[in-house]
Design a protein around this motif. Structure first.
Motif, mmCIF file in Angstrom:
data_model
loop_
_atom_site.group_PDB
_atom_site.id
_atom_site.type_symbol
_atom_site.label_atom_id
_atom_site.label_comp_id
_atom_site.label_asym_id
_atom_site.label_seq_id
_atom_site.Cartn_x
_atom_site.Cartn_y
_atom_site.Cartn_z
ATOM 1 N N SER A 117 0.806 -1.258 0.036
ATOM 2 C CA SER A 117 0.120 -0.010 0.059
ATOM 3 C C SER A 117 0.847 1.443 -0.004
ATOM 4 O O SER A 117 1.957 1.326 0.547
ATOM 5 C CB SER A 117 -0.951 -0.100 1.133
ATOM 6 O OG SER A 117 -0.241 0.221 2.490
ATOM 7 N N HIS A 118 0.318 2.231 -0.554
ATOM 8 C CA HIS A 118 1.044 3.698 -0.707
ATOM 9 C C HIS A 118 0.341 4.771 -0.295
ATOM 10 O O HIS A 118 -0.711 4.996 -0.806
ATOM 11 C CB HIS A 118 1.645 3.707 -2.131
ATOM 12 C CG HIS A 118 2.415 2.663 -2.625
ATOM 13 N ND1 HIS A 118 3.831 2.732 -2.620
ATOM 14 C CD2 HIS A 118 1.753 1.552 -3.469
ATOM 15 C CE1 HIS A 118 4.215 1.765 -3.406
ATOM 16 N NE2 HIS A 118 3.340 1.044 -3.656
ATOM 17 N N VAL A 119 0.836 5.706 0.556
ATOM 18 C CA VAL A 119 0.444 6.832 0.941
ATOM 19 C C VAL A 119 1.572 7.975 0.746
ATOM 20 O O VAL A 119 2.672 7.874 0.829
ATOM 21 C CB VAL A 119 0.005 6.747 2.299
ATOM 22 C CG1 VAL A 119 -0.415 8.278 2.751
ATOM 23 C CG2 VAL A 119 -1.168 5.912 2.673
ATOM 24 N N MET A 120 1.048 8.969 -0.068
ATOM 25 C CA MET A 120 1.668 9.912 -0.492
ATOM 26 C C MET A 120 1.198 11.379 0.038
ATOM 27 O O MET A 120 0.202 11.646 -0.253
ATOM 28 C CB MET A 120 2.099 10.130 -2.002
ATOM 29 C CG MET A 120 2.830 9.061 -2.474
ATOM 30 S SD MET A 120 2.696 8.787 -4.584
ATOM 31 C CE MET A 120 4.100 8.664 -4.757
ATOM 32 N N LEU A 121 2.248 12.040 0.830
ATOM 33 C CA LEU A 121 1.661 13.168 1.537
ATOM 34 C C LEU A 121 2.778 14.520 1.098
ATOM 35 O O LEU A 121 3.767 14.208 0.818
ATOM 36 C CB LEU A 121 1.748 12.998 3.188
ATOM 37 C CG LEU A 121 0.868 12.071 3.603
ATOM 38 C CD1 LEU A 121 1.148 11.791 5.213
ATOM 39 C CD2 LEU A 121 -0.433 12.172 3.341
ATOM 40 N N LYS A 122 2.156 15.704 1.301
ATOM 41 C CA LYS A 122 2.906 16.752 1.113
ATOM 42 C C LYS A 122 2.505 17.814 2.358
ATOM 43 O O LYS A 122 1.320 17.405 2.673
ATOM 44 C CB LYS A 122 2.567 17.609 -0.216
ATOM 45 C CG LYS A 122 2.944 16.974 -1.539
ATOM 46 C CD LYS A 122 2.342 17.784 -2.637
ATOM 47 C CE LYS A 122 2.479 17.082 -3.994
ATOM 48 N NZ LYS A 122 1.955 17.739 -5.206
ATOM 49 N N GLY A 123 3.257 18.598 2.572
ATOM 50 C CA GLY A 123 3.047 19.405 3.796
ATOM 51 C C GLY A 123 4.256 20.650 3.901
ATOM 52 O O GLY A 123 5.229 20.237 3.335
ATOM 53 N N GLU A 124 3.923 21.537 4.725
ATOM 54 C CA GLU A 124 4.854 22.819 4.799
ATOM 55 C C GLU A 124 5.408 22.663 6.289
ATOM 56 O O GLU A 124 4.629 22.606 7.212
ATOM 57 C CB GLU A 124 4.156 24.014 4.564
ATOM 58 C CG GLU A 124 3.652 24.250 3.337
ATOM 59 C CD GLU A 124 2.858 25.481 3.061
ATOM 60 O OE1 GLU A 124 2.933 26.424 3.760
ATOM 61 O OE2 GLU A 124 1.893 25.391 2.186
ATOM 62 N N LEU A 125 6.675 22.488 6.322
ATOM 63 C CA LEU A 125 7.264 22.653 7.709
ATOM 64 C C LEU A 125 7.408 24.273 8.368
ATOM 65 O O LEU A 125 7.868 24.977 7.472
ATOM 66 C CB LEU A 125 8.603 22.037 7.618
ATOM 67 C CG LEU A 125 8.816 20.819 6.732
ATOM 68 C CD1 LEU A 125 10.212 20.230 6.980
ATOM 69 C CD2 LEU A 125 7.961 19.599 7.284
ATOM 70 N N VAL A 126 6.778 24.276 9.422
ATOM 71 C CA VAL A 126 6.718 25.455 9.917
ATOM 72 C C VAL A 126 7.262 25.796 11.371
ATOM 73 O O VAL A 126 7.040 24.810 12.092
ATOM 74 C CB VAL A 126 5.223 26.043 9.740
ATOM 75 C CG1 VAL A 126 4.975 26.367 8.479
ATOM 76 C CG2 VAL A 126 4.334 25.395 10.546
ATOM 77 N N LYS A 127 7.554 26.857 11.765
ATOM 78 C CA LYS A 127 7.654 27.136 13.040
ATOM 79 C C LYS A 127 6.513 28.068 13.387
ATOM 80 O O LYS A 127 6.288 29.298 12.918
ATOM 81 C CB LYS A 127 9.088 28.077 13.099
ATOM 82 C CG LYS A 127 9.376 28.494 14.476
ATOM 83 C CD LYS A 127 10.132 27.071 15.191
ATOM 84 C CE LYS A 127 10.681 27.474 16.565
ATOM 85 N NZ LYS A 127 11.010 26.386 17.427
ATOM 86 N N LEU A 128 5.703 27.495 14.398
ATOM 87 C CA LEU A 128 4.567 28.212 15.007
ATOM 88 C C LEU A 128 5.113 29.651 15.922
ATOM 89 O O LEU A 128 6.037 29.769 16.252
ATOM 90 C CB LEU A 128 3.771 27.090 15.720
ATOM 91 C CG LEU A 128 3.111 26.256 15.168
ATOM 92 C CD1 LEU A 128 2.278 25.183 16.155
ATOM 93 C CD2 LEU A 128 2.155 26.546 13.984
#
Length: 150
Positions: free
Chosen positions: A136-147
């Protein structure tokens, strides 16, 4: 008898090579809240990085450090497809968490799922998973942030 057996094996071999490959690519939309409660996710994440999926709100004055992709892949061999999808999601989230910590980020925001070059699935409640014949495959994208405030 040996000749008949040889002919049978040859016939099966020829038939097998003429049949089209039966690649499996089943799309699942899996619950994010249920998966976050799974043992696979709890074992991968340490809570040091906050996760915000799709349109979930986060501090407006956060500082974006980087954008990144993560691919979770898990064997289906002894698991049901959904359990394997949850393990793949946990794997991808673990990658996002580890990269965020290494970059000095304390959150990953705008997390979306996708598959290869397909459309992006932006949701706070579901992620896309693809189950093949073996993985099974899950591909994610996201932004790394400093809150803000940290």
């Amino acid at each position: 008898m040996k000749k008949q057996m040889a002919m049978a094996i040859l016939g099966v071999s020829i038939t097998a090579t003429l049949l089209p490959a039966q690649a499996r690519n089943v799309k699942y939309m899996v619950s994010i809240p249920n998966t976050l409660e799974s043992e696979q996710v709890k074992a991968k994440l340490d809570g040091s990085v906050k996760l915000f999926f799709g349109p979930q709100a986060y501090a407006n004055d956060s500082r974006t450090i980087a954008s990144m992709n993560a691919h979770g892949k898990m064997s289906i061999e002894f698991k049901a497809d959904i359990a394997s999808c949850q393990a793949s999601f946990a794997d991808a989230l673990g990658t996002l968490q580890n990269n965020a910590k290494a970059a000095g980020a304390d959150a990953v925001v705008n997390i979306v799922s996708y598959f290869k070059n397909g459309p992006v699935m932006s949701s706070a409640t579901e992620f896309e998973c693809r189950a093949g014949s073996n993985f099974s495959h899950v591909m994610l994208k996201g932004e790394l942030v400093k809150l803000s405030g940290k």
